[in-house]
Structure formats: C-alpha cells, structure tokens
Design an enzyme around this catalytic site. Structure first.
Site, PDB file in Angstrom:
ATOM      1  N   PRO A  67      17.257 -48.910 117.522  1.00 25.12           N
ATOM      2  CA  PRO A  67      16.494 -47.984 118.055  1.00 25.12           C
ATOM      3  C   PRO A  67      15.248 -47.915 117.062  1.00 25.12           C
ATOM      4  O   PRO A  67      15.312 -48.281 115.860  1.00 25.12           O
ATOM      5  CB  PRO A  67      17.513 -46.702 117.569  1.00 25.12           C
ATOM      6  N   GLU A  68      14.105 -47.972 117.840  1.00 27.00           N
ATOM      7  CA  GLU A  68      13.017 -48.054 117.054  1.00 27.00           C
ATOM      8  C   GLU A  68      12.178 -46.754 117.105  1.00 27.00           C
ATOM      9  O   GLU A  68      12.985 -45.819 117.113  1.00 27.00           O
ATOM     10  CB  GLU A  68      11.995 -49.188 117.540  1.00 27.00           C
ATOM     11  N   LYS A 100      12.354 -45.728 111.253  1.00 26.81           N
ATOM     12  CA  LYS A 100      13.494 -45.571 112.261  1.00 26.81           C
ATOM     13  C   LYS A 100      14.576 -44.947 111.533  1.00 26.81           C
ATOM     14  O   LYS A 100      15.759 -45.279 111.945  1.00 26.81           O
ATOM     15  CB  LYS A 100      13.904 -46.872 112.362  1.00 26.81           C
ATOM     16  N   ARG A 143      30.028 -50.402 114.844  1.00 23.89           N
ATOM     17  CA  ARG A 143      30.090 -51.636 113.914  1.00 23.89           C
ATOM     18  C   ARG A 143      29.698 -51.114 112.558  1.00 23.89           C
ATOM     19  O   ARG A 143      30.040 -52.295 111.743  1.00 23.89           O
ATOM     20  CB  ARG A 143      28.864 -52.585 114.598  1.00 23.89           C
ATOM     21  N   ARG A 159      13.632 -64.229 116.645  1.00 20.44           N
ATOM     22  CA  ARG A 159      14.139 -62.994 117.552  1.00 20.44           C
ATOM     23  C   ARG A 159      13.494 -63.222 118.731  1.00 20.44           C
ATOM     24  O   ARG A 159      12.447 -64.039 118.908  1.00 20.44           O
ATOM     25  CB  ARG A 159      13.515 -61.663 116.974  1.00 20.44           C
TER      26      ARG A 159
END
Ligand SMILES: [Zn+2]
Length: 285
Positions: free
Chosen positions: A2-3, A59, A124, A275
């Site tokens: 999530p940004e 964030k 996680r 990335r």
C-alpha cells in the site's frame, strides 16, 4: 505495498469510524509485529485512552491517542500507535459481522468502548505496529521526506531535491527519506504521465520537467485517493474492500500492452532498481 493513496483511504475510513472512541483493552496475538513496546505492556499503555484522530504519514497509519477527559476542550495527544501495513497488513473494524475468513491471521486486537474491535491482521507479518511517545514520533517522522500532497511543499523545493540527486529519478521518487508515500506503482504512473524515462539521472531533469513531474504525481495520487486506491494482493481498506484505481493504471501491470498515449508496446524491465518498471520507450524521454 500500500502506498500513499491506499494508506490515506485506510486512515480516512478509520478516522470516520473511530474518532473519539475509547480503547478498553488491547490483546496481542502475535508479538512479532510489535515495535517499541513489550507485548505485555501494550494493554496497560493504551487502555482508557481515546483515539483522537487517525491520519496518514508517508505509508503509515497513525492513531493519535489522548486521555479520555471530557472536561478538556480538545483532546491532548499523549502517544501514537503507528501502523505500517507493508505487504499484507490490514486494519479491520469488527462489529461482530466480519466474515470468519477475515479473522484469520489477526496479530493485535483493540477493543473499543462501544463493543467493536479494531484488528490489525497480517498474513505474512511483515508489517508492524509501533507504540511511540509524542517526542519519539516527532523524531521518527522527521526522518521521512515531505508529503507530496502538502500544499506547503513547493515545486521549487521538489526541483531542488531532484537537482541534488545523482540516482535515477524513479529511485529518488521512492526514497522515503526524500519524499514520503510514493512506491513502485505511483512512481511508474507519474513518470509515464510526465513523459520522463524512469532511468534518467534525477539531476538531468530540467526545472520544467521536475515541475511537470510533481504536478503529474499529485494528479495521480489524488485520482487514486478518489478511487480508494489500487487493489493488489491482500490490500483491503478498513471496510475489507478492494480499491478501484487498478482500472485507471496506465503502465503498472501493463508491460507488453499498448501505450495509451502513442500505441507503442510498453517495456517491462527490472534493471533500474530490481523492481518492475514499465515504461514507453517512445514517449518517455
Ligand atoms: Zn507511448
């Protein structure tokens, strides 16, 4: 991850739901997500405090905790709960009707005075929940860059930031110590909108290009907040819903498809920062 827009959506929803609510207890199911407090101390630290405000920094979802003193004109924040959802974290409000499958992987549960629960769920467990004093949070927040949507953050300041960096413009955009809240999705989208090659050394951007980039970054962040963020993997907002901005993404997740501006095939590469970067080699220079 999530940004900024996804975190903003979570924070706004939570604020609307829990502002002014008193915490009656905290239960730690998985102590490894906790930071800056022992798991046995969290309940004592937050019990009886009021959630005065929920907001976003970078964030992070920040809950301002104040003494639950009705005689005070305005609640005075005495501590913060700082939640970093990272890959699979979600803040979930539960009035007893949350589907059972969403109750798996709970890590911390705050019980509120009206009987609802506020869960931090994380499959996680790479996200974190920190308990910080006000001075500690001020120090922590001071290590993060300015907020791109802050009206006081000017394009002159952004241009100066860009001019001072020898790294690629994409890597700079995502450096939380330089600029807060931007990650891979919105860095890709803003650079495509601005017509700038993500691999360009930041310092080579002209003032016009950096001004355009900040303006496009702000536009894409605002549009995504409007759509309640981009859905991906386990991201859910505080209502357990997915975001709708995925339908408006121009490059992220569209490698090999046509550029919406010029029709060329979008290139998918990992060479810039390890990335996924998706760009149009024709209209991003
Ligand atoms: Zn193009």
């Amino acid at each position: 991850l999530p940004e900024l827009p996804e975190t903003e959506t979570i924070a706004r929803d939570l604020h609307a739901e829990v502002k002014g609510m008193r915490i009656t207890s905290a239960m730690v199911h998985r102590a490894d997500v906790l930071r800056e407090i022992e798991h046995g101390a969290l309940d004592d630290a937050v019990r009886g405090l009021q959630i005065a405000r929920v907001w976003r920094r970078a964030k992070l979802v920040v809950l301002d905790l104040a003494r639950d003193d009705t005689s005070a004109n305005a609640p005075v924040t005495i501590a913060h709960l700082v939640v970093q959802p990272r890959f699979t974290g979600a803040m979930l409000l539960d009035d007893g009707t949350l589907p059972a499958d969403q109750l798996d992987y709970l890590t911390v549960t705050f019980t509120l005075a009206d009987g609802r629960s506020l869960h931090y769920r994380d499959v996680r467990r790479l996200g974190t929940v920190s308990f910080m004093s006000v001075p500690r949070f001020t120090q922590y927040s001071g290590g993060l860059g300015p907020e791109p949507l802050d009206a006081e953050f000017t394009s002159e300041e952004f241009s100066a930031l860009v001019r001072a960096s020898r790294r690629s413009i994409k890597v700079l955009l995502m450096d939380q110590s330089r600029l807060a809240g931007v990650g891979n999705i919105y860095a890709n989208e803003a650079l495509w909108r601005a017509g700038i090659d993500p691999s360009r050394e930041a310092a080579t951007l002209t003032v016009f290009e950096s001004t355009t980039l900040l303006s496009e970054l702000r536009a894409v962040l605002r549009a995504s907040i409007e759509a309640r963020g981009t859905s991906f993997r386990d991201y859910r907002d505080a209502r357990g819903q997915r975001g709708a901005f995925v339908a408006q993404l121009a490059v992220y997740g569209r490698g090999g498809e046509e550029c919406l501006r010029c029709g060329a095939k979008l290139v998918d590469t990992h060479v810039i920062d390890g990335r996924t970067t998706v760009l149009c080699a024709y209209c991003q220079r």
